[in-house]
Design a protein around this motif. Structure first.
Motif, PDB file in Angstrom:
ATOM      1  N   ASP A 113       4.773  -3.585   6.140  1.00 57.25           N
ATOM      2  CA  ASP A 113       5.042  -4.612   7.146  1.00 57.25           C
ATOM      3  C   ASP A 113       6.395  -5.283   6.895  1.00 57.25           C
ATOM      4  O   ASP A 113       7.119  -4.937   5.948  1.00 57.25           O
ATOM      5  N   GLU A 114       6.729  -6.249   7.748  1.00 54.86           N
ATOM      6  CA  GLU A 114       8.030  -6.916   7.664  1.00 54.86           C
ATOM      7  C   GLU A 114       8.233  -7.673   6.358  1.00 54.86           C
ATOM      8  O   GLU A 114       9.359  -7.997   5.981  1.00 54.86           O
ATOM      9  N   ASN A 115       7.149  -7.968   5.616  1.00 54.82           N
ATOM     10  CA  ASN A 115       7.239  -8.655   4.329  1.00 54.82           C
ATOM     11  C   ASN A 115       7.217  -7.691   3.154  1.00 54.82           C
ATOM     12  O   ASN A 115       7.115  -8.117   2.006  1.00 54.82           O
ATOM     13  N   GLY A 116       7.253  -6.387   3.448  1.00 50.55           N
ATOM     14  CA  GLY A 116       7.249  -5.396   2.385  1.00 50.55           C
ATOM     15  C   GLY A 116       5.869  -5.063   1.843  1.00 50.55           C
ATOM     16  O   GLY A 116       5.745  -4.364   0.835  1.00 50.55           O
ATOM     17  N   GLN A 117       4.821  -5.566   2.499  1.00 46.69           N
ATOM     18  CA  GLN A 117       3.455  -5.327   2.050  1.00 46.69           C
ATOM     19  C   GLN A 117       2.898  -4.043   2.691  1.00 46.69           C
ATOM     20  O   GLN A 117       3.148  -3.778   3.866  1.00 46.69           O
ATOM     21  N   PRO A 118       2.134  -3.266   1.928  1.00 47.28           N
ATOM     22  CA  PRO A 118       1.532  -2.054   2.505  1.00 47.28           C
ATOM     23  C   PRO A 118       0.582  -2.406   3.645  1.00 47.28           C
ATOM     24  O   PRO A 118      -0.101  -3.433   3.603  1.00 47.28           O
ATOM     25  N   ARG A 119       0.583  -1.553   4.658  1.00 48.20           N
ATOM     26  CA  ARG A 119      -0.308  -1.749   5.801  1.00 48.20           C
ATOM     27  C   ARG A 119      -0.816  -0.383   6.228  1.00 48.20           C
ATOM     28  O   ARG A 119      -0.024   0.499   6.563  1.00 48.20           O
ATOM     29  N   PRO A 139       7.759   0.097  12.586  1.00 50.84           N
ATOM     30  CA  PRO A 139       8.182   0.151  11.181  1.00 50.84           C
ATOM     31  C   PRO A 139       8.083   1.578  10.625  1.00 50.84           C
ATOM     32  O   PRO A 139       7.288   2.381  11.104  1.00 50.84           O
ATOM     33  N   PRO A 140       8.894   1.869   9.622  1.00 50.45           N
ATOM     34  CA  PRO A 140       8.818   3.199   9.012  1.00 50.45           C
ATOM     35  C   PRO A 140       7.443   3.440   8.388  1.00 50.45           C
ATOM     36  O   PRO A 140       6.800   2.516   7.897  1.00 50.45           O
ATOM     37  N   MET A 141       7.026   4.672   8.431  1.00 56.80           N
ATOM     38  CA  MET A 141       5.734   5.048   7.852  1.00 56.80           C
ATOM     39  C   MET A 141       5.972   5.680   6.488  1.00 56.80           C
ATOM     40  O   MET A 141       6.914   6.456   6.322  1.00 56.80           O
ATOM     41  N   THR A 142       5.146   5.317   5.538  1.00 54.23           N
ATOM     42  CA  THR A 142       5.275   5.909   4.202  1.00 54.23           C
ATOM     43  C   THR A 142       4.485   7.200   4.091  1.00 54.23           C
ATOM     44  O   THR A 142       4.829   8.062   3.291  1.00 54.23           O
ATOM     45  N   SER A 143       3.434   7.320   4.883  1.00 54.31           N
ATOM     46  CA  SER A 143       2.695   8.576   4.969  1.00 54.31           C
ATOM     47  C   SER A 143       1.826   8.542   6.212  1.00 54.31           C
ATOM     48  O   SER A 143       1.546   7.474   6.753  1.00 54.31           O
ATOM     49  N   ALA A 144       1.441   9.717   6.652  1.00 51.33           N
ATOM     50  CA  ALA A 144       0.602   9.809   7.842  1.00 51.33           C
ATOM     51  C   ALA A 144      -0.087  11.166   7.856  1.00 51.33           C
ATOM     52  O   ALA A 144       0.453  12.144   7.341  1.00 51.33           O
ATOM     53  N   THR A 145      -1.278  11.185   8.434  1.00 50.78           N
ATOM     54  CA  THR A 145      -2.004  12.446   8.581  1.00 50.78           C
ATOM     55  C   THR A 145      -2.635  12.506   9.961  1.00 50.78           C
ATOM     56  O   THR A 145      -3.019  11.487  10.529  1.00 50.78           O
TER      57      THR A 145
END
Length: 119
Positions: free
Chosen positions: A83-89, A56-62
Motif C-alpha cells: 500500500d501507499e505506506n509500504g505495508q503488505p496488502r 500500486p505495483p504487485m509483488t506477486s500474483a497468481t
C-alpha cells in the motif's frame, strides 16, 4: 482465433503485470469496468488506461480458476501488493468478463482484502 478462456487468461495475466496496452488490445472500444457496490469507470479504453495509472505495483500474483459459460468467463486469483505506506496488502479476486466477438466488453471485479487476525 483464441477462444474466450484463452483471451481472458491473457487479459488477467496482462492486468497482473500492469500491461494495460495488452489488456486494451483485447477490449472493445466501449469496454466497461467496475467494482459492484464500489464504483464504475466511464466506458471506453481511455478510462481504463487512466485508472491503471493509480494501481500500486504487485509483488506477486497468481491466476486461479477460469470458468466459462458461453460469452462469460469468471477468473479467480490472488494478488500481493504494497500500500501507499509500504505495508503488505493481499487480496483475492473473482472477475467476471463478458465478451463480444472475441473481445472483452465488460469486466465486473470482486475483490476481498485479507484481514489481519488479532494476535
Amino acid at each position: 482465433m483464441m477462444n474466450n478462456k484463452e483471451v481472458v487468461k491473457q487479459v488477467i495475466d496482462a492486468f497482473l503485470r500492469l500491461d494495460i496496452e495488452t489488456v486494451l488490445s483485447h477490449a472493445t472500444d466501449d469496454i466497461q469496468m467496475g467494482w459492484p457496490g464500489f464504483f464504475d469507470l466511464a466506458p471506453g479504453k481511455e478510462a481504463l488506461r487512466e485508472f491503471f495509472k493509480s494501481v500500486p505495483p504487485m509483488t506477486s500474483a497468481t491466476i486461479g480458476d477460469l470458468i466459462v459459460d458461453g460469452d462469460k468467463v469468471a477468473g479467480t486469483g490472488f494478488i500481493a501488493s504494497v500500500d501507499e505506506n509500504g505495508q503488505p496488502r493481499n487480496c483475492f479476486f473473482c472477475d467476471v468478463y463478458e465478451l463480444e466477438k472475441g473481445k472483452v466488453k465488460k469486466i465486473s471485479s470482486y475483490m476481498v482484502f485479507e484481514q489481519k487476525q488479532p494476535q
